[in-house]
Enzyme design. Structure first.
Site, PDB file in Angstrom:
ATOM      1  N   ARG A  49      15.100-110.297 -42.577  1.00  0.00           N
ATOM      2  CA  ARG A  49      16.195-110.895 -43.341  1.00  0.00           C
ATOM      3  C   ARG A  49      16.164-112.414 -43.320  1.00  0.00           C
ATOM      4  O   ARG A  49      16.504-113.065 -44.306  1.00  0.00           O
ATOM      5  CB  ARG A  49      17.528-110.378 -42.777  1.00  0.00           C
ATOM      6  CG  ARG A  49      18.770-111.050 -43.331  1.00  0.00           C
ATOM      7  CD  ARG A  49      20.017-110.572 -42.586  1.00  0.00           C
ATOM      8  NE  ARG A  49      19.935-110.825 -41.155  1.00  0.00           N
ATOM      9  CZ  ARG A  49      20.203-112.001 -40.584  1.00  0.00           C
ATOM     10  NH1 ARG A  49      20.562-113.033 -41.315  1.00  0.00           N
ATOM     11  NH2 ARG A  49      20.109-112.152 -39.267  1.00  0.00           N
TER      12      ARG A  49
ATOM     13  N   ARG B 278      31.225 -86.445 -21.422  1.00  0.00           N
ATOM     14  CA  ARG B 278      30.054 -86.994 -22.105  1.00  0.00           C
ATOM     15  C   ARG B 278      30.460 -87.785 -23.348  1.00  0.00           C
ATOM     16  O   ARG B 278      29.630 -88.067 -24.207  1.00  0.00           O
ATOM     17  CB  ARG B 278      29.093 -85.856 -22.461  1.00  0.00           C
ATOM     18  CG  ARG B 278      28.520 -85.149 -21.235  1.00  0.00           C
ATOM     19  CD  ARG B 278      27.473 -84.120 -21.617  1.00  0.00           C
ATOM     20  NE  ARG B 278      28.053 -82.944 -22.232  1.00  0.00           N
ATOM     21  CZ  ARG B 278      28.410 -81.839 -21.567  1.00  0.00           C
ATOM     22  NH1 ARG B 278      28.255 -81.792 -20.243  1.00  0.00           N
ATOM     23  NH2 ARG B 278      28.916 -80.803 -22.198  1.00  0.00           N
TER      24      ARG B 278
ATOM     25  N   CYS C 185      24.324-106.051 -33.380  1.00  0.00           N
ATOM     26  CA  CYS C 185      22.967-105.753 -32.900  1.00  0.00           C
ATOM     27  C   CYS C 185      23.033-104.753 -31.752  1.00  0.00           C
ATOM     28  O   CYS C 185      22.327-103.751 -31.742  1.00  0.00           O
ATOM     29  CB  CYS C 185      22.263-107.029 -32.455  1.00  0.00           C
ATOM     30  SG  CYS C 185      21.929-108.180 -33.795  1.00  0.00           S
TER      31      CYS C 185
ATOM     32  N   ALA D 119      16.773-106.110 -31.792  1.00  0.00           N
ATOM     33  CA  ALA D 119      16.634-106.833 -30.531  1.00  0.00           C
ATOM     34  C   ALA D 119      15.702-108.023 -30.669  1.00  0.00           C
ATOM     35  O   ALA D 119      14.480-107.866 -30.806  1.00  0.00           O
ATOM     36  CB  ALA D 119      16.120-105.890 -29.442  1.00  0.00           C
ATOM     37  N   ASP D 120      16.284-109.217 -30.651  1.00  0.00           N
ATOM     38  CA  ASP D 120      15.528-110.471 -30.589  1.00  0.00           C
ATOM     39  C   ASP D 120      15.031-110.595 -29.150  1.00  0.00           C
ATOM     40  O   ASP D 120      15.768-110.993 -28.254  1.00  0.00           O
ATOM     41  CB  ASP D 120      16.448-111.628 -30.973  1.00  0.00           C
ATOM     42  CG  ASP D 120      15.782-113.000 -30.900  1.00  0.00           C
ATOM     43  OD1 ASP D 120      14.706-113.114 -30.282  1.00  0.00           O
ATOM     44  OD2 ASP D 120      16.360-113.962 -31.434  1.00  0.00           O
TER      45      ASP D 120
ATOM     46  N   HIS E 249      11.745-107.025 -31.562  1.00  0.00           N
ATOM     47  CA  HIS E 249      10.843-107.954 -32.230  1.00  0.00           C
ATOM     48  C   HIS E 249      10.784-109.317 -31.560  1.00  0.00           C
ATOM     49  O   HIS E 249      11.735-109.763 -30.928  1.00  0.00           O
ATOM     50  CB  HIS E 249      11.248-108.126 -33.699  1.00  0.00           C
ATOM     51  CG  HIS E 249      12.715-108.363 -33.884  1.00  0.00           C
ATOM     52  ND1 HIS E 249      13.617-107.322 -34.047  1.00  0.00           N
ATOM     53  CD2 HIS E 249      13.457-109.504 -33.922  1.00  0.00           C
ATOM     54  CE1 HIS E 249      14.841-107.816 -34.188  1.00  0.00           C
ATOM     55  NE2 HIS E 249      14.767-109.141 -34.102  1.00  0.00           N
TER      56      HIS E 249
END
Length: 274
Positions: A21, A123, A156, A178-179, A217
């Protein structure tokens, strides 16, 4: 935190080149998990300096239910500024969904605390920040999305679940995006801190923090920084000390937390992709 360095190395060696993006480009993998035993130290990355005030203040801000950056800026935390409107608004992001899901008065955090105290074997002890009703459009800016009633960014770190066994509280975070270099160290620290706080409120010991990532990434403009970090040797983990037990999960202050023996390598600067 050898686990984190292994994560970076795995993406670097196995990631596929993908567009994204922001237009920056990434090396990306799909699906990865890390586990941290919270009894063996607080999982704060040591191969670069992590700005602890940003981690703590952001979490307290989420728990307050606020969606305006004023509190963060008042405490010299500016990690959300790029996406806010001129009035500091971010739309119905994490805090709103945690404390008032979809504007319907559903306080997921309070519900989780109550369930852990009354039915710890359930749960269903989880919190979701993902609300399809307010996911922003990628065709307009974050600020324009806020004006339309959407969140500036989609979450995120989308969902987290608690689990109790042998009087120990564990938490698993599911992170859709995930950066790896900039974001993940903060996310690990933030949710590990939250696990400690919830455990204290529920008179439990801490167990594990489990991090599960979807699209994991490394941005192309972070490769040099990742190489620098991978060249460094991890140091012993610090210890978290909570100095008091407030009346509720919502009453903690920044001064309540002390990270003992946080030894670290120097900070590594990198540009965030907006």
């Amino acid at each position: 935190m050898r686990e984190y360095l292994n994560f970076l190395k795995y993406i670097k060696e196995n990631g596929v080149l993908k567009g994204d993006r922001t237009g920056t480009g990434t090396r990306s993998i799909f699906g990865y998990q890390m586990r941290f035993d919270l009894q063996k130290g607080f999982p704060l990355v040591t191969t670069k300096k992590i700005h602890i005030p940003s981690v703590v203040h952001e979490l307290l801000w989420f728990l307050s239910g606020s969606t305006n950056i004023k509190y963060l800026n008042d405490n010299n935390v500016r990690i959300w500024n790029e996406w806010a409107t001129v009035d500091g608004e971010l739309g119905p992001i994490y805090g709103k969904q945690w404390r008032d899901f979809n504007g319907q008065g559903i306080d997921q955090i309070a519900d989780v605390i109550q369930m852990l105290k009354t039915n710890p074997n359930s749960r269903r002890i989880l919190v979701s920040a993902w609300n399809p009703c307010v996911v922003p459009s990628e065709k307009i800016s974050p600020q324009e999305n806020v004006v339309k009633g959407n969140s500036a960014l989609p979450p995120c770190h989308a969902m987290f679940q608690f689990y109790v066994a042998n009087n120990k509280l564990s938490c698993m975070l599911t992170q859709r995006s995930a950066d790896a270099f900039l974001g993940v160290p903060f996310n690990i620290a933030s949710y590990s801190l939250l696990t400690h706080m919830v455990a204290q409120q529920c008179n439990l010991d801490v167990g594990e923090f489990i991090w599960s990532g979807g699209d994991c990434h490394i941005y192309n403009n972070h490769i040099e920084q990742v190489n620098e970090q991978l060249s460094r040797e991890p140091l012993a983990l610090p210890t978290l000390k909570i100095l008091r037990k407030p009346n509720s999960i919502f009453d903690y202050k920044y001064e309540d937390f002390e990270f003992e023996n946080y030894n670290h390598h120097p900070a590594i600067k990198a540009k965030i992709s907006v």
